[in-house]
Design an enzyme around this catalytic site. Structure first.
Site, PDB file in Angstrom:
ATOM      1  CB  SER A  56      -0.847  -0.235   1.131  1.00 47.71           C
ATOM      2  OG  SER A  56      -0.183   0.335   2.280  1.00 47.71           O
ATOM      3  CE  LYS A  57       0.011   5.813  -4.512  1.00 47.36           C
ATOM      4  NZ  LYS A  57      -1.128   6.055  -4.854  1.00 47.36           N
TER       5      LYS A  57
END
Ligand code: GLU
Length: 495
Positions: free
Chosen positions: A268-269
């Site tokens: 994920s970011k």
């Protein structure tokens, strides 16, 4: 599967990005596997833009997706691509290949399902649906529509539509059936229809949902294999049902394992840089990144890790895909990138480094010295892991050094020993030919005999001011005689 010799029109795979943000490494890995399979099978690689979620649309994102594909050199046979002027363009007989341009098609196909009773209008308000969801949540039930509108009379429907009541169209999932299908990676899967929600197919804004559009498009575009992330596996039974409703043969499903961060959680970011652009900006070469991504969830039959694109195409097979999540190992990526950097010629590397060098000189108000830069590239080439690393060591060559005199000492050396060593290497340096690091090395070694560390460590620190750097011979080659002598004298003064 063996690679056919001629073009195989039966094999058609697609990459179907949603332009909602930057393309991350997981997306690129999906595109890569689809592309490798298409190339290996002499089939076609299509790209379709799935922009049905108009709320999450990012206009710039579409362009960026294709810039990334171009950078990675994944060429498109059919569908959307960037033309020579870097404009979005389409090619192929089965378009349009952007879902927002296909609304009339979805309308036609949803009508078929309404007519056959396999889809129905639903007028439930957002508030009502929210209440149902909250109740289900409180009772620990999975969120599902309660099917209230399933059996509305045609007359009621007509009136509501006439009154302008907003509606969605849902699929009528049959009760008490079992949906079975085989995924090429995850194997046989069976799901009870009672656990499947009456999925919305057309939204209030008239746009199809992903689930409806993907089935219609994959069928009409004659897709033979669907390569996509494991996340979509739970949605596949719905898709299978839609294929059944239409009487269409489903494509083969190839769900790819998740790409995981180093903490083994789905990428994920929040876990830092995962967009392909971040890797590009740091100076990972596309060839290295592609090679690296190819091993996330797939392996060739051998232990070979470094593979050119041509080798990847030749070796790629669905049988080599794994279902275990693939962990993104940044250290391995660095190693792989450094291997690819070593293969570049000095000229190529210099050209690729300009993007990092120019801002460095500007920021530090330094004049670019191309002779010196060329030499730096030559010696740092085997030391950098990515192109941006080139700037990390530039200070050594271009700025006044700032280091603690203690660093000059090799092991337990006394200050007097250090002074003697530096005086000797100063003399040797002053008399030596520095134009070839190897000659300089031989020259020094001949004069210092066995006492290598004692002389070479202080010399190297005097020239670099660093605990770690290139060898003193290479440093002297870059710095030249005048600067080298100045630095050794400075070191002696420091003692
Ligand atoms: N538009 C979907 C995505 O971006 C594609 C899923 C699929 O390939 O079916 O994840």
């Amino acid at each position: 599967m063996n690679t056919p010799k001629t073009k195989n029109s039966e094999i058609r795979v697609r990459f179907a990005p949603s332009p909602t943000g930057a393309i991350h490494v997981g997306n690129l890995r999906t595109a890569l596997f689809a592309w490798l399979f298409a190339r290996n099978q002499r089939g076609s690689f299509l790209v379709r833009v799935e922009d049905t979620d108009q709320k999450r649309l990012d206009q710039e994102a579409t362009k960026k997706i294709f810039e990334t594909l171009n950078w990675a050199k994944l060429d498109v046979d059919e569908g959307i691509f960037l033309d020579k002027n870097s404009e979005i363009a389409q090619k192929g007989e089965l378009g349009p290949y952007i879902q927002s341009e296909r609304l009339a098609i979805y309308k036609k196909y949803i009508q078929k399902l309404i007519d056959s009773g396999e889809a129905y209008y639903c007028f439930c308000s957002a508030e009502r649906l929210k209440k149902i969801r909250e109740k289900q949540q409180a009772e620990n039930q999975p969120p599902m529509y309660d099917k209230k509108c399933r059996d509305l009379k045609p007359k009621e429907i007509e009136e509501k539509i006439k009154k302008g009541e907003p509606y969605v169209i849902r699929m009528k999932v049959p009760e008490n059936e079992i949906i079975k299908f085989t995924d090429k990676v995850f194997g046989n899967i069976a799901v009870e229809t009672n656990t499947i929600d009456d999925q919305v197919l057309i939204k209030t804004d008239g746009f199809p949902t992903y689930h409806f559009a993907v089935v219609v498009d994959d069928h009409l575009m004659k897709i033979s294999h669907i390569f996509r992330g494991e996340d979509w596996l739970p949605s596949t039974p719905k898709h299978i049902l839609l294929y059944k409703f239409f009487g269409w043969k489903p494509p083969k499903f190839v769900h790819l394992p998740n790409v995981l961060g180093e903490n083994k959680k789905k990428l994920s970011k929040r876990q830092g840089d995962v967009s392909v652009k971040d890797f590009k900006d740091k100076g990972y070469l596309p060839t290295a990144l592609i090679n690296f991504l190819s091993l996330l969830g797939w392996s060739p039959k051998s232990d070979q890790e470094l593979m050119t694109k041509a080798e990847l195409i030749e070796k790629f097979s669905i049988a080599g895909l794994h279902k275990a999540g693939a962990i993104l190992n940044y250290q391995k990526l660095d190693w792989m990138n450094s291997q690819y950097l070593k293969k570049e010629t000095d000229e190529e590397l210099l050209a690729k480094c300009q993007k990092y060098l120019k801002p460095y000189f500007k920021k530090n108000n330094l004049k670019e010295n191309s002779e010196k830069i060329k030499k730096i590239i030559t010696i740092e080439k085997s030391r950098i892991k990515k192109l941006s690393d080139i700037t990390v060591n530039l200070d050594i060559y271009f700025k006044n050094l700032d280091y603690n005199a203690e660093l000059l000492k090799w092991k337990e050396m006394t200050s007097e020993d250090l002074r003697k060593a530096l005086v000797l290497v100063l003399k040797i340096t002053a008399e030596a030919d520095l134009s070839d690091p190897e000659i300089f090395q031989k020259n020094i070694l001949a004069q210092i005999g066995e006492a290598r560390g004692k002389h070479l460590w202080p010399l190297r620190v005097a020239l670099s001011g660093q605990e770690k750097s290139a060898s003193p011979f290479e440093l002297a080659w870059v710095l030249g005689k005048e600067e080298s002598i100045k630095r050794i004298k400075n070191a002696i003064e420091k003692i």
